[in-house]
Structure formats: structure tokens, C-alpha cells
Design an enzyme around this catalytic site. Structure first.
Site, mmCIF file in Angstrom:
data_model
loop_
_atom_site.group_PDB
_atom_site.id
_atom_site.type_symbol
_atom_site.label_atom_id
_atom_site.label_comp_id
_atom_site.label_asym_id
_atom_site.label_seq_id
_atom_site.Cartn_x
_atom_site.Cartn_y
_atom_site.Cartn_z
ATOM 1 N N ASN A 1 0.868 -1.183 0.000
ATOM 2 C CA ASN A 1 0.000 0.000 0.000
ATOM 3 C C ASN A 1 0.904 1.232 0.000
ATOM 4 O O ASN A 1 2.124 1.119 0.155
ATOM 5 C CB ASN A 1 -0.968 -0.012 1.187
ATOM 6 C CG ASN A 1 -0.232 -0.009 2.510
ATOM 7 O OD1 ASN A 1 0.493 0.920 2.835
ATOM 8 N ND2 ASN A 1 -0.383 -1.081 3.275
ATOM 9 N N ASP B 1 1.805 -8.783 1.324
ATOM 10 C CA ASP B 1 2.656 -7.778 1.989
ATOM 11 C C ASP B 1 3.070 -8.280 3.377
ATOM 12 O O ASP B 1 4.266 -8.268 3.736
ATOM 13 C CB ASP B 1 1.838 -6.479 2.095
ATOM 14 C CG ASP B 1 2.667 -5.255 2.423
ATOM 15 O OD1 ASP B 1 3.910 -5.369 2.510
ATOM 16 O OD2 ASP B 1 2.062 -4.174 2.589
HETATM 17 N N1 AR6 Z 1 2.311 -15.683 -2.390
HETATM 18 C C1 AR6 Z 1 1.650 -15.412 -3.547
HETATM 19 N N2 AR6 Z 1 0.454 -14.792 -3.580
HETATM 20 C C2 AR6 Z 1 -0.121 -14.459 -2.399
HETATM 21 C C3 AR6 Z 1 0.492 -14.716 -1.148
HETATM 22 C C4 AR6 Z 1 1.763 -15.367 -1.165
HETATM 23 N N3 AR6 Z 1 2.442 -15.645 -0.045
HETATM 24 N N4 AR6 Z 1 -0.335 -14.255 -0.160
HETATM 25 C C5 AR6 Z 1 -1.422 -13.747 -0.767
HETATM 26 N N5 AR6 Z 1 -1.305 -13.867 -2.122
HETATM 27 P P1 AR6 Z 1 -3.232 -8.940 -1.415
HETATM 28 P P2 AR6 Z 1 -3.797 -6.386 -2.820
HETATM 29 C C6 AR6 Z 1 -2.218 -13.427 -3.191
HETATM 30 O O1 AR6 Z 1 -4.428 -8.780 -0.572
HETATM 31 O O2 AR6 Z 1 -5.117 -6.895 -3.258
HETATM 32 C C7 AR6 Z 1 -2.161 -5.517 2.019
HETATM 33 O O3 AR6 Z 1 -2.686 -5.317 3.295
HETATM 34 C C8 AR6 Z 1 -3.674 -13.240 -2.846
HETATM 35 O O4 AR6 Z 1 -4.360 -14.478 -2.919
HETATM 36 O O5 AR6 Z 1 -1.972 -9.405 -0.777
HETATM 37 O O6 AR6 Z 1 -2.911 -5.701 -3.828
HETATM 38 C C9 AR6 Z 1 -1.311 -4.343 1.547
HETATM 39 O O7 AR6 Z 1 -0.595 -3.753 2.606
HETATM 40 C C10 AR6 Z 1 -4.114 -12.273 -3.938
HETATM 41 O O8 AR6 Z 1 -4.479 -12.982 -5.111
HETATM 42 O O9 AR6 Z 1 -2.851 -7.539 -2.178
HETATM 43 C C11 AR6 Z 1 -2.328 -3.417 0.975
HETATM 44 O O10 AR6 Z 1 -2.939 -2.635 1.973
HETATM 45 C C12 AR6 Z 1 -2.857 -11.473 -4.274
HETATM 46 O O11 AR6 Z 1 -1.782 -12.152 -3.588
HETATM 47 C C13 AR6 Z 1 -3.343 -4.334 0.364
HETATM 48 O O12 AR6 Z 1 -3.232 -5.569 1.088
HETATM 49 C C14 AR6 Z 1 -2.888 -10.025 -3.819
HETATM 50 O O13 AR6 Z 1 -3.624 -9.927 -2.598
HETATM 51 C C15 AR6 Z 1 -3.045 -4.631 -1.076
HETATM 52 O O14 AR6 Z 1 -4.066 -5.427 -1.606
#
Ligand code: AR6
Length: 186
Positions: A30, A40
Site C-alpha cells: 500500500n 505484503d
Molecule cells: N504468495 C503469492 N500470492 C499471495 C500470497 C503469497 N504468499 N499471499 C497472498 N497472495 P493482497 P492487494 C495473493 O491482498 O489486493 C495488504 O494489506 C492473494 O491471494 O496481498 O494488492 C497491503 O498492505 C491475492 O491474489 O494484495 C495493501 O494494503 C494477491 O496475492 C493491500 O493488502 C494479492 O492480494 C493490497 O491489496
């Protein structure tokens, strides 16, 4: 599944991005760059507290942009922190910002001599972007960048679960066909 464009191989895999052995992994961050949930949180936990100490010094990051840090305890030497948009189907800037987050990550990678990089599906978790809409934009942005810039030889696109992988495989077939690229299964 993979596709080759010039010297770059773009590969879709299922797994945990924190385990990737590439020069840089991309974080779906973020704009504070101070950590959060989802990928993250997983990257900060795996890299250790020195990562937060460094990202505190980076001055945040605009939506659609990316900044680089070291990888600390990760196998990857660098983390590229990209900020995708929060999904809003009524805002025409949202898809532009998603494409920009991928393009800026690759530009930052090139500027730092990164030749192998792993991406998560930016904005498709907490930020609510439907995978069906985000996947062709993300994969198209990567292929279009790699068509014009050769030094990056490997892009691994890492999906956390099987449904997300299947949706990205479908999207990659479509974007590769539009660009007359040949898909290799498996
Ligand atoms: N490896 C690969 N993919 C993953 C992993 C992992 N270890 N963990 C989750 N995913 P998100 P955003 C996938 O929510 O939507 C955070 O709080 C997950 O299934 O991580 O860009 C940040 O600080 C999904 O498909 O990111 C921001 O505030 C993808 O990664 C906010 O979330 C992205 O999900 C960003 O939200």
C-alpha cells in the site's frame, strides 16, 4: 504454463512468492510501504524486521508506482514494492493504474540490473480487483514490456491458489494469441 517473448520467459506457477529464488520479488504493497496483510504481510514476516526499517525510509509510494528495497532474509536479493489500485468499476483510472504498477515494477527492475523477477496478482486480494478482469491487464502489461526490453530473462507470475492459477492460464492463452505467441503447457 509458459510463453516466450524475445529472450524473456513468462511462467505461471502456483505457490508462495516469499519462497521464490529470483533476483527480485514484487510486493503488493500500500502507499505507506509500512506493511499490511496478504502478500505484503507474508513478505515482511519472511524478510524480517530490517525490511520495515528500510521501507520506512522510502517516503511511501504513489498508486501505480513501485520502489525497491533489499530482500534481507528472503532468497530474493530485492523486493520491489508496487502499489496497485483499489478496485472501483466506475473509475476509468483503475485499469490504467494496475497496468502502471506492473510496468513501473519492471522499469525499477531493469534500473537495478534485475534479470529474474516474480510477481503476485497485484490488487486481487484486499483491494478487490476481480481476477477475471485483472489477469489479462497484468499479463498483457508484462508481455508488452518484455517485447521492448530484453534484459529480463525470467518472469514468474505466482498464484496462491489453484482457481487463481486456472483463471490466469485462461487469460494467458488469450493475451498470447492476440500477440501471436506460442504457449508451452506444463
Ligand atoms: N504468495 C503469492 N500470492 C499471495 C500470497 C503469497 N504468499 N499471499 C497472498 N497472495 P493482497 P492487494 C495473493 O491482498 O489486493 C495488504 O494489506 C492473494 O491471494 O496481498 O494488492 C497491503 O498492505 C491475492 O491474489 O494484495 C495493501 O494494503 C494477491 O496475492 C493491500 O493488502 C494479492 O492480494 C493490497 O491489496
Amino acid at each position: 504454463m509458459r510463453v516466450q517473448i524475445n529472450r524473456t520467459i513468462l511462467q505461471l506457477v502456483q505457490g508462495d512468492i516469499t519462497r521464490e529464488e529470483v533476483d527480485a520479488i514484487v510486493n503488493a504493497a500500500n502507499s505507506t510501504l509500512l506493511g499490511g496483510g496478504g502478500v505484503d504481510g507474508a513478505i515482511h514476516r519472511a524478510a524480517g524486521p530490517q525490511l520495515l526499517a528500510e521501507t520506512r525510509t522510502l517516503g511511501g509510494c504513489a498508486t501505480g508506482d513501485a520502489k525497491i528495497s533489499r530482500g534481507y532474509r528472503l532468497k530474493a536479493r530485492h523486493v520491489i514494492h508496487a502499489v496497485g489500485p483499489v478496485y472501483n468499476p466506475r473509475d476509468p483510472d483503475v485499469p490504467v493504474l494496475l497496468v502502471s504498477a506492473y510496468r513501473r515494477s519492471l522499469e525499477v527492475a531493469l534500473a537495478n540490473s534485475v534479470t529474474s523477477i516474480a510477481f503476485p496478482a497485484i490488487s486481487t486480494g484486499v483491494y478487490g480487483y476481480p481476477v477475471r478482469e485483472a489477469a489479462p491487464l497484468a499479463l498483457g502489461a508484462i508481455l508488452d514490456f518484455c517485447a521492448q526490453h530484453e534484459p529480463i530473462t525470467l518472469v514468474r507470475y505466482v498464484l496462491f491458489d489453484a482457481p487463481a492459477l486456472a483463471q490466469h492460464e485462461k487469460a494467458l492463452r488469450a493475451v498470447a494469441a492476440e500477440r501471436r505467441l506460442i504457449i508451452v503447457e506444463g
